[in-house]
Design a protein around this motif. Structure first.
Motif: not given
Lengths: 415, 415
Positions: B199-205
């Motif tokens: 799973l690759i999260p892309r976004g803010g901290a």
């Protein structure tokens, strides 16, 4: 109460120190550790005696006791193991690629340690020195949490390694031991995200599943092997028999042993009785599907769960398949992505099997027993990864490293 | 209610199919996807209009609306992006090493797809086509879970891609979209261990921390960059000013922008006023420690949390240090292991910085803004990994692959 936060902090600090050592310095410290193990043979045997007495009072099986038992020879072998690892090529500092990009930047990918590695293990005391020296050579500090069966041996071994480090002006926190075998502490270790960079469980399927499901720290899954050998319709009986006998019986308790034999229907009637003869002689008990049972008088009928069981024993499941496609589908459905083999004379079958089987190691005409870091030529292994991220298959020193990009510029800014 | 189990199962099945395509077939399907995006420009704009209207009624900021808004040109750029990825070298099938071991086995390490990749993202609709085509080219099926702001655009884009696959006799389940932006569904996705390989999260901290702490599926952390530039005592004012201005102001909202300037005490008094002049002209607000404040009339005093803040804005923290050691210690303490740079004329300072800084990319005399898959020469990127396992730094196609060992034998068994 074990203070895991403190252990983690010490490990992290020692990791910074360890990452700065050059190969010669690391090798010298490993040599000191090996000598210290030899020099403390008597003390190690005494600690081991406590484990053996505990095993007696807990009624542990003889075979388990033998795994636990240390002797002068076994301790000498542990020291040799440390020396062997000191002689392996150091992966740290290698620049894997280096190139100039369009901006004139020189970009290199450099191998660096991962940092702090946690190992939860159940097995023999030699794992303590093996794991410690592999992590040390690859520039990582290690936090070891061994099983209660070998508690006293493990504890003493780590104190011997720590003393060797300390005497030679290096942080003893490079190798640490959790002297608490409670589940609570193991679970706490799995959540030590601030300090642990990766956690490697070594042991049975139960341990590995538990760690995988509960760890917040990244995990490298190792070890469970529900492996298959598929005998294709174009294949030689002698070779098939030798490979299945080797993969099943040469050492049934290990993860690269074979658990299920699949055989093409066109050769089943001719091959199975001959293979049975050989296997029964080796003490193997067969569990066959209905079709295979027709050719295997000694077999009892396999239950559904037998197809997904890692027996680790003198037991083999046997199934007749209609085609190589059915064999591949069965394997990809039931396997644990460890080691799979086909026996075939047919070129296209070999390529199909290599391409379509999803596993860490896929063999044509060889025993699954070869999946092993030493055999592959890595010199040693910390385990066999059955996952797809980071490392897959036998993990040598390089699997214990990460990389960082180093970039040489001359004042470049981005347009 | 979204049936994630069904989506996962479909993705796994499509992955088996996708892994068998050769490069030419994958490229042709990507070309069909690009054409379909172009041919559906009108429909995509209409769906995007619904997102923009929703943004209006929710009072979303103009800058955010601009990120959301699609135009004919932007849709054409998305199609071009897909075509660009089709032209990149396919990593799948490459044999990384192949050797003969002592047993006469020929062992090769072959690059294979990971399987099913999940992506949770918050950003612009072009991430949908970028991520889908990168995963497809590397032989992986993808399950996309976008943010609610671009829900209608994302949903339509995926249906366009799916239709293109379907029309060309390939499983539409190679690219799937979760049409439910609830937190419950996102959390369920994080536990989809049976089907999701990573799973690759892309976004803010916030998103990334949430995913990292809650996912049972393996995660690749991307993106957050609390990056530093350290100006050494032996350095050139012009180069230092240009690099800091570029790294801070050229595009402050991105993860490879600089957030803190560290400067050696010996040059602080001379350099800081000149640097301030340049930065103030660019609209940068300074937050300085007490020492740096002496030379920076426009700065306000930095608070402790400023050292760990990724401003992503026209704000820069500034600190004077006693030595390069203090700079390195500060960086390794506060950074997010993304991109770090030193400006120096001194050979030993450059080597020390490269060796001792713990980050995905470490620069000498260049802006941190270069950490980017395109700039590095990978052609594209799915994100920038800030973790140490599997992939570190800009992730191109190769970071979306795994390996398997293929072994050619001639009947070998283990002795």
């Amino acid at each position: 109460m074990t203070d895991l936060q403190l252990i983690g902090k010490q490990a992290k600090e020692a990791a910074t120190q360890l990452a700065l050592l050059d190969t010669k310095q690391k090798n010298q410290l490993l040599e000191h550790m090996a000598t210290a193990v030899e020099n403390n043979t008597e003390e190690i045997l005494q600690a081991n005696q406590m484990d053996l007495e505990q095993a007696d009072s807990n009624g542990i099986k003889e075979v388990m006791k033998d795994r636990l038992k240390l002797t002068e020879d076994r301790i000498a072998a542990m020291a040799d193991g440390i020396r062997h690892i000191s002689q392996l090529k150091d992966p740290i500092g290698t620049i894997e690629h280096m190139w100039k990009n369009e901006d004139g930047l020189t970009i290199g990918q450099k191998r660096v340690p991962i940092g702090v590695i946690g190992i939860i293990y159940e097995s023999r005391p030699n794992v303590t020195t093996d794991a410690a020296s592999l992590c040390f050579k690859s520039g990582n500090t290690v936090i070891l949490r061994g099983g209660k069966e070998s508690f006293y041996s493990n504890q003493l071994l780590v104190s011997v390694l720590q003393e060797a480090l300390n005497k030679n002006q290096f942080s003893p926190y490079a190798v640490q031991f959790i002297d608490d075998t409670s589940y609570e502490t193991a679970n706490e270790m799995m959540e030590l995200t601030e300090y642990l960079d990766v956690l490697i469980p070594r042991g049975g399927a139960g341990l590995i599943t538990h760690v995988k499901e509960n760890a917040k720290v990244p995990v490298i899954e190792t070890g469970t092997g529900n492996n298959h050998i598929y005998i294709d319709k174009d294949s030689q009986l002698d070779m098939a028999t030798e490979i299945i006998a080797n993969a099943k019986a040469q050492r049934p308790s290990v993860c690269n042993a074979c658990e299920t034999l699949l055989i093409h229907k066109e050769v089943a009637a001719f091959f199975l009785p001959a293979i049975e003869e050989e296997l029964v002689e080796l003490g193997i008990e067969l569990r066959a599907d209905e079709w295979a049972s027709e050719y295997l008088p000694s077999a009892r009928l396999a239950a559904e769960e037998d197809w997904s069981t890692e027996f680790l024993d003198y037991t083999l499941a046997v199934k007749v398949v209609d085609s190589i496609d059915e064999a591949i589908a069965h394997i990809n459905h039931y396997n644990t992505k460890h080691s799979e083999a086909i026996v075939t004379d047919n070129y296209f079958s070999s390529q199909k099997f290599l391409n379509e089987i999803d596993a860490a190691a896929v063999y044509v005409n060889a025993s699954t027993r070869f999946t092993d870091g030493f055999v592959f030529g890595f010199g040693a292994e910390i385990g066999i990864s059955t996952q797809k991220l980071h490392a897959r298959g036998p993990m040598g020193l390089e699997a214990l490293t990460s990389t960082k990009y180093i970039i040489y510029g001359e004042g470049q800014t981005r347009k």
